[in-house]
Write a protein that holds these residues in place. Sequence first.
Motif, PDB file in Angstrom:
ATOM      1  N   LEU A  65       0.813  -1.348   0.050  1.00  0.00           N
ATOM      2  CA  LEU A  65       0.102  -0.091   0.065  1.00  0.00           C
ATOM      3  C   LEU A  65       0.838   1.374   0.122  1.00  0.00           C
ATOM      4  N   ARG A  66       2.198   1.188   0.213  1.00  0.00           N
ATOM      5  CA  ARG A  66       2.953   2.324   0.367  1.00  0.00           C
ATOM      6  C   ARG A  66       4.005   2.147  -0.898  1.00  0.00           C
ATOM      7  N   ARG A  67       3.762   1.654  -1.693  1.00  0.00           N
ATOM      8  CA  ARG A  67       4.712   1.720  -2.889  1.00  0.00           C
ATOM      9  C   ARG A  67       3.969   1.781  -4.176  1.00  0.00           C
ATOM     10  N   ARG A  68       4.554   2.719  -4.800  1.00  0.00           N
ATOM     11  CA  ARG A  68       3.800   3.115  -6.359  1.00  0.00           C
ATOM     12  C   ARG A  68       4.686   2.870  -7.329  1.00  0.00           C
ATOM     13  N   PHE A  69       4.465   2.586  -8.605  1.00  0.00           N
ATOM     14  CA  PHE A  69       5.205   2.490  -9.832  1.00  0.00           C
ATOM     15  C   PHE A  69       4.665   3.215 -10.931  1.00  0.00           C
ATOM     16  N   LEU A  70       5.586   4.150 -11.520  1.00  0.00           N
ATOM     17  CA  LEU A  70       5.055   5.089 -12.607  1.00  0.00           C
ATOM     18  C   LEU A  70       5.704   4.321 -13.788  1.00  0.00           C
ATOM     19  N   LEU A  81       8.043   4.790  -6.195  1.00  0.00           N
ATOM     20  CA  LEU A  81       8.020   5.606  -5.020  1.00  0.00           C
ATOM     21  C   LEU A  81       7.365   4.980  -3.698  1.00  0.00           C
ATOM     22  N   ARG A  82       8.084   5.139  -2.661  1.00  0.00           N
ATOM     23  CA  ARG A  82       7.780   4.455  -1.531  1.00  0.00           C
ATOM     24  C   ARG A  82       7.668   5.381  -0.317  1.00  0.00           C
ATOM     25  N   HIS A  83       6.758   4.990   0.685  1.00  0.00           N
ATOM     26  CA  HIS A  83       6.690   5.904   1.718  1.00  0.00           C
ATOM     27  C   HIS A  83       7.500   5.659   2.886  1.00  0.00           C
ATOM     28  N   LYS A  84       8.018   6.593   3.482  1.00  0.00           N
ATOM     29  CA  LYS A  84       9.009   6.305   4.657  1.00  0.00           C
ATOM     30  C   LYS A  84       8.270   6.206   5.919  1.00  0.00           C
ATOM     31  N   ILE A  85       7.947   5.176   6.445  1.00  0.00           N
ATOM     32  CA  ILE A  85       7.165   5.178   7.898  1.00  0.00           C
ATOM     33  C   ILE A  85       7.746   5.721   8.740  1.00  0.00           C
ATOM     34  N   ARG A  86       7.395   6.190   9.718  1.00  0.00           N
ATOM     35  CA  ARG A  86       7.744   6.930  11.151  1.00  0.00           C
ATOM     36  C   ARG A  86       8.411   7.901  10.855  1.00  0.00           C
ATOM     37  N   THR A  87       7.867   8.947   9.704  1.00  0.00           N
ATOM     38  CA  THR A  87       8.430  10.121   9.467  1.00  0.00           C
ATOM     39  C   THR A  87       7.357  11.235   9.798  1.00  0.00           C
ATOM     40  N   MET A  88       7.472  12.200  10.318  1.00  0.00           N
ATOM     41  CA  MET A  88       6.533  13.148  10.866  1.00  0.00           C
ATOM     42  C   MET A  88       5.900  14.122   9.681  1.00  0.00           C
ATOM     43  N   HIS A  89       6.854  14.265   8.756  1.00  0.00           N
ATOM     44  CA  HIS A  89       6.454  15.095   7.680  1.00  0.00           C
ATOM     45  C   HIS A  89       5.947  14.491   6.138  1.00  0.00           C
ATOM     46  N   GLY A  90       5.690  12.964   6.572  1.00  0.00           N
ATOM     47  CA  GLY A  90       5.083  12.243   5.450  1.00  0.00           C
ATOM     48  C   GLY A  90       6.126  12.194   4.357  1.00  0.00           C
ATOM     49  N   ARG A  91       7.380  11.961   4.466  1.00  0.00           N
ATOM     50  CA  ARG A  91       8.201  11.753   3.307  1.00  0.00           C
ATOM     51  C   ARG A  91       8.125  10.595   2.507  1.00  0.00           C
ATOM     52  N   TRP A  92       8.155  10.940   1.204  1.00  0.00           N
ATOM     53  CA  TRP A  92       8.062   9.953   0.287  1.00  0.00           C
ATOM     54  C   TRP A  92       9.462  10.027  -0.691  1.00  0.00           C
ATOM     55  N   GLU A  93      10.105   8.869  -0.993  1.00  0.00           N
ATOM     56  CA  GLU A  93      11.388   8.734  -1.771  1.00  0.00           C
ATOM     57  C   GLU A  93      11.101   8.111  -3.187  1.00  0.00           C
ATOM     58  N   ALA A  94      11.583   8.705  -4.258  1.00  0.00           N
ATOM     59  CA  ALA A  94      11.462   8.189  -5.505  1.00  0.00           C
ATOM     60  C   ALA A  94      12.837   7.679  -6.276  1.00  0.00           C
ATOM     61  N   PHE A  95      12.892   6.514  -6.554  1.00  0.00           N
ATOM     62  CA  PHE A  95      13.861   6.013  -7.109  1.00  0.00           C
ATOM     63  C   PHE A  95      13.904   5.441  -8.662  1.00  0.00           C
ATOM     64  N   ARG A  96      14.819   5.443  -9.322  1.00  0.00           N
ATOM     65  CA  ARG A  96      14.916   5.207 -10.780  1.00  0.00           C
ATOM     66  C   ARG A  96      14.707   3.652 -11.050  1.00  0.00           C
ATOM     67  N   GLY A  97      13.882   3.356 -11.947  1.00  0.00           N
ATOM     68  CA  GLY A  97      13.246   1.967 -12.107  1.00  0.00           C
ATOM     69  C   GLY A  97      12.811   1.521 -11.118  1.00  0.00           C
ATOM     70  N   SER A  99      14.649   0.240  -8.440  1.00  0.00           N
ATOM     71  CA  SER A  99      15.828   0.145  -7.410  1.00  0.00           C
ATOM     72  C   SER A  99      15.450   0.837  -6.142  1.00  0.00           C
ATOM     73  N   LYS A 100      16.205   0.210  -5.087  1.00  0.00           N
ATOM     74  CA  LYS A 100      16.001   1.058  -3.776  1.00  0.00           C
ATOM     75  C   LYS A 100      17.152   1.643  -3.277  1.00  0.00           C
ATOM     76  N   GLU A 101      18.222   1.514  -4.146  1.00  0.00           N
ATOM     77  CA  GLU A 101      19.618   2.237  -3.769  1.00  0.00           C
ATOM     78  C   GLU A 101      19.698   3.512  -3.589  1.00  0.00           C
ATOM     79  N   GLN A 102      20.253   3.878  -2.620  1.00  0.00           N
ATOM     80  CA  GLN A 102      20.258   5.718  -2.485  1.00  0.00           C
ATOM     81  C   GLN A 102      21.042   6.349  -3.860  1.00  0.00           C
ATOM     82  N   SER A 103      21.906   5.410  -4.340  1.00  0.00           N
ATOM     83  CA  SER A 103      22.352   5.790  -5.612  1.00  0.00           C
ATOM     84  C   SER A 103      21.568   6.336  -6.678  1.00  0.00           C
TER      85      SER A 103
END
Length: 211
Positions: A65-70, A81-97, A99-103
């Motif tokens: 429920l917390r991961r979307r694919f464009l 795109l995935r939702h970072k749980i336990r973040t007060m500001h509702g942070r989302w992260e978007a990764f290429r393809g 991947s889940k790597e920070q690079s």
Amino acid sequence: MATGQAPGNPIPAMRTYPPVEHPVVVIGPQYLAQYPVDLGVNSDFKVSDINGTLIFQVKSKLLSLRRRFLKDAAGNTLVNLRHKIRTMHGRWEAFRGESKEQSDLIFTAKKSKLFQFKTELDVFLGNNKGEVPDFKVKEGNSESSCSILLGDSNTMLAQVHGRHTLAIMPNVDYAFIVAHQVVILDEINADDYGDAAINSFIDGFHYQKFA
């Protein structure tokens, strides 16, 4: 004089925004157009142009429920795109393809303030480690309208009108606009206001699921 215009009656001024001086490329230069781009979103969360040609589609994996694919029209994943749980500001992260790597981090988005009456997001590119956002999302007079601005300026990159239409300025990466506008903003509204608000915001849109 315009037809039907009374003599001496002034014509209301058109609101204008500074043009984009340099191309805004986030996901890829292939998603730039030298003309304004209008995209519509249907009830299957498929994104099409004004001729009805499929451009993108948004999907989610079963039980995620917390991961979307464009994806593009051919089904290739452009961004996850995935939702970072336990973040007060509702942070989302978007990764290429897929991947889940920070690079491969493309951008992050979070609410500008912990408590806010209108949704406002700060969007940071992956290499931005500072406190000044690269982009801002500001809700308009209703939950169905918002603007995407370049940093803290009033340079308009895109607008959402009437829950269904994205109006994107020339030389702006429209895949990026779809990724963070259509996917992230409605989820943050859901976190803030619950199911009733998200149903109002996306007007009955639903995500397709795949195994």
